[in-house]
Design an enzyme around this catalytic site. Sequence first.
Site, PDB file in Angstrom:
ATOM      1  N   HIS A  17       0.893  -1.089  -0.030  1.00 48.12           N
ATOM      2  CA  HIS A  17      -0.009   0.052  -0.092  1.00 48.12           C
ATOM      3  C   HIS A  17       0.889   1.260   0.052  1.00 48.12           C
ATOM      4  CE1 HIS A  17      -3.639   2.304   1.455  1.00 48.12           C
ATOM      5  NE2 HIS A  17      -4.122   1.801   0.649  1.00 48.12           N
ATOM      6  N   LYS A  63       3.130   4.574  -0.879  1.00 51.09           N
ATOM      7  CA  LYS A  63       2.812   5.286  -2.290  1.00 51.09           C
ATOM      8  C   LYS A  63       4.101   6.142  -1.995  1.00 51.09           C
ATOM      9  CE  LYS A  63      -1.294   3.980  -2.745  1.00 51.09           C
ATOM     10  NZ  LYS A  63      -1.968   3.604  -1.523  1.00 51.09           N
ATOM     11  N   ASP A  98      15.280  10.817  -8.810  1.00 51.85           N
ATOM     12  CA  ASP A  98      16.953  11.533  -8.392  1.00 51.85           C
ATOM     13  C   ASP A  98      16.816  11.537  -6.874  1.00 51.85           C
ATOM     14  OD1 ASP A  98      17.542  10.867 -10.949  1.00 51.85           O
ATOM     15  OD2 ASP A  98      17.544  13.020 -11.522  1.00 51.85           O
TER      16      ASP A  98
END
Length: 557
Positions: A171, A173, A178
């Site tokens: 789950h 995110k 870079d």
Amino acid sequence: MFTVSRTLLPRTVWAGKTLLCCRTISTAYLDPIIQDFTSKIASKQPAFSLPPRQICILNQPTQFYSLLLEMIRRAEHRIFISSLYIGSEDTEILDTITEALGTKPSLHVYFQLDLNRSTRPGPSSTAKLLLPLLEKYPSRVNVSMFRSPSLRGIMAKVVPPRFNEGWGTWHAKVYGVDNEVIISGANLNKSYFTDRQDRYLHFKDQPLFAQYCYDFLQTAARFSFRLLPSSTPDTVTPYSDIRDGYVLQWSDADTHPHHINKKVKNALLEFQSSRRIASQIQLDTNEDSFKSEQQIMIFPVIQAGQFGIREEEATLQLLFRHINAAAKQGPRKRPLLDLTSGYFSLYQPYQKLVLGSRNVDCRIVAAGPKANGFFGSGGISGRIPEGYTYHEKSFMRAVRKAGRLWREAASGNFKGIQLSEWDRPGWTYHAKGIWLSSSSKSLPILTLFGSTNLNSRSSHLDTELSFVMVVPSRHGRAPEEETSSSQAIVDANPDALTSIERASGDSEEPPNTALSLRERLRHEIDNIRANATTWKGGQRKVRFSTKFIVWLVKGML
Ligand SMILES: *[C@@H]1O[C@H](CO)[C@@H](O)[C@H](O)[C@H]1NC(C)=O
Ligand SMILES: *[C@@H]1O[C@H](CO)[C@@H](O)[C@H](O)[C@H]1NC(C)=O
Ligand SMILES: *[C@@H]1O[C@H](CO)[C@@H](O)[C@H](O)[C@H]1NC(C)=O
Ligand SMILES: CC(=O)N[C@H]1CO[C@H](CO)[C@@H](O)[C@@H]1O
């Protein structure tokens, strides 16, 4: 008082980079209610310090989308993305990544996704969307897919795909390029770019923080399947899964994918403790610490209940313990906690903390039924919004029982626990997190952001990465927290924040002060609350069959 500095020796950190020096941060500039908490959490979790100027808070899905595309276009060395899945309705993200790979020879792209969600049957699954990229750039694209080890046996076969995600998803995110990262709750699907409200915090030019996020994903890749086109030679290792057009390759021949729990637990624990030891921050209570007056601190917390990792839970216990203790001391202001979740069914232990903190007021924003992503879905999924109403009703019963309904106090201020519902025509709601202010009249001093929904599913089943950020609120030797002139404006006129932001050069290059960051956090809450109204679940009917379904799926909502 607060615990005195723990001593950290500067060490060689990850990626072969050497630490310049160990930075000393003082807790003296933090609000007293979070000083002890910060000292404690810094001794348990990895820690990062950064100037407020490097943090940008976006408020709109469209801003998130354009920033993400901009970041992909400016990527030179790496793009690292962690999400549940990538939707097929939007092709611009993948097209832009393909273009970037074509023009930047040293660019590598890493995806960490959820296997079940990304391999739904049909031509538009995430796996199928990614195949052309893997075929074109086999050595510069890595796609890892996590599958919950609980997804096994007869139930996994019987329960339809949409529901067997309930056994635990990947789950986290993370949208990194870079040395910059966006942390959000959003997935990569069209509505998250247009009309699904979430949170989006952008960190610019942060090599250590970005490296932490990247390494976290690399750690997850060690216990994930690797997506490869069927045409790749020698892909089928033991336990690999051959599908239509691709192979999900398993690389750890010694461990069956259903029995990875112990390895995952050790890998995550080891990862966190190595990053904590390498952490560049040393805390003390000395006001003279170099520049710490303006340093923000960020502490990553992992919650992966099925692997026995419960850092988020420990962190929230610690936070409430400390703010309660501080709130009890002497006649002081009542701290205000704002909490939100697009899937509000507050995890029982968190409910206990909120209900039991009688000196801490709490405002909650939940998704209204129409703003629930499942509103209008067919079959059992269509019952999900009603299932949340059911959870909200029982939460509000508990609030009433605890005598903590939101009400006007003698002082004229409101106190207690308030539940509101978010509703905006045509939009859905997916934001999550916590903001803490030392009183209802002051700006936030702490926020929790990331992937956790703060419900029992996030606590027990899914694997979540969230972050606690603490922001200094006191200047120099001044004993009291700021009561800035801008604060007065904000209290008088909530719209004033935007004009302050505008006056100080807009959000592109926010001013380098902790105060401005706190204002931007306040603006973030205000933006969410602008579409929140009184909770109306009390008047909504919940069918018996829905209650039965909720009982059946237990912790999965
Ligand atoms: C992406 O969103 C659409 C609705 O906007 C939905 O139908 C679809 O199932 C989503 N994709 C995935 C993989 O969940
Ligand atoms: C990425 O993929 C390449 C080639 O496909 C492989 O050699 C490499 O080990 C992978 N890198 C990581 C970090 O998984
Ligand atoms: C939702 O909030 C926005 C500002 O963020 C506002 O323009 C809009 O009118 C609000 N809509 C509703 C239905 O409250
Ligand atoms: C959609 C999908 O791939 N569902 C799968 C989730 O995992 C279980 C267990 O391996 C499979 O049986 C499902 O087909």
